[in-house]
Design an enzyme around this catalytic site. Structure first.
Site: not given
Length: 144
Positions: A16, A40, A89, A126
């Protein structure tokens, strides 16, 4: 130009941070926007994440860190952001981000800028960092 970089950032990784550093030359102001996501479970509260990330960029006046709930395009409007910034990514990330960019443009006119992760950082996520930490591994090398 104002960019809004949304995410849960749980935790905010060196991946990040790389996106932020590489995006700063593109904008006048960059808003790191931490979304409340009730689906979450997070290790740190949104307020803790805001505080931690704000401390990382305390010496960079062009970076602002906020928390928001609701639609990300509404957070863009509130912050005066004409563009959304997202990191990619993998091909799977790209497909997901393309779909989000299309719907966000359709409902708001806000465009999305994609920055690809540096190859040496592309495996860092993450969720990977959280899982390693949950199993007692030192994750400091993945955090700024």
């Amino acid at each position: 130009m104002v960019l809004l970089f949304p995410g849960t950032f749980d935790p905010f990784t060196i991946g990040h941070a790389s996106i932020v550093e590489r995006a700063l030359p593109l904008c006048d102001r960059l808003v790191i926007a931490i979304g409340y996501n009730p689906t979450k479970s997070s290790a740190d509260s949104v307020e803790q994440r805001v505080s931690h990330i704000a401390a990382l960029y305390a010496s960079e006046p062009r970076v602002k860190v906020i928390a928001y709930d609701g639609l990300t395009v509404d957070a863009c409007r509130r912050e005066g952001a004409q563009w959304m910034l997202r990191g990619v990514r993998s091909v799977a990330d790209y497909e997901y981000e393309r779909n989000l960019a299309d719907i966000n443009r359709a409902i708001s006119g806000i465009e999305t800028i994609l920055l690809y992760s540096l190859p040496q950082l592309s495996y860092i996520s993450s969720s990977m960092v959280r899982e390693l930490a949950a199993h007692g591994h030192d994750v400091s090398q993945y955090l700024p």
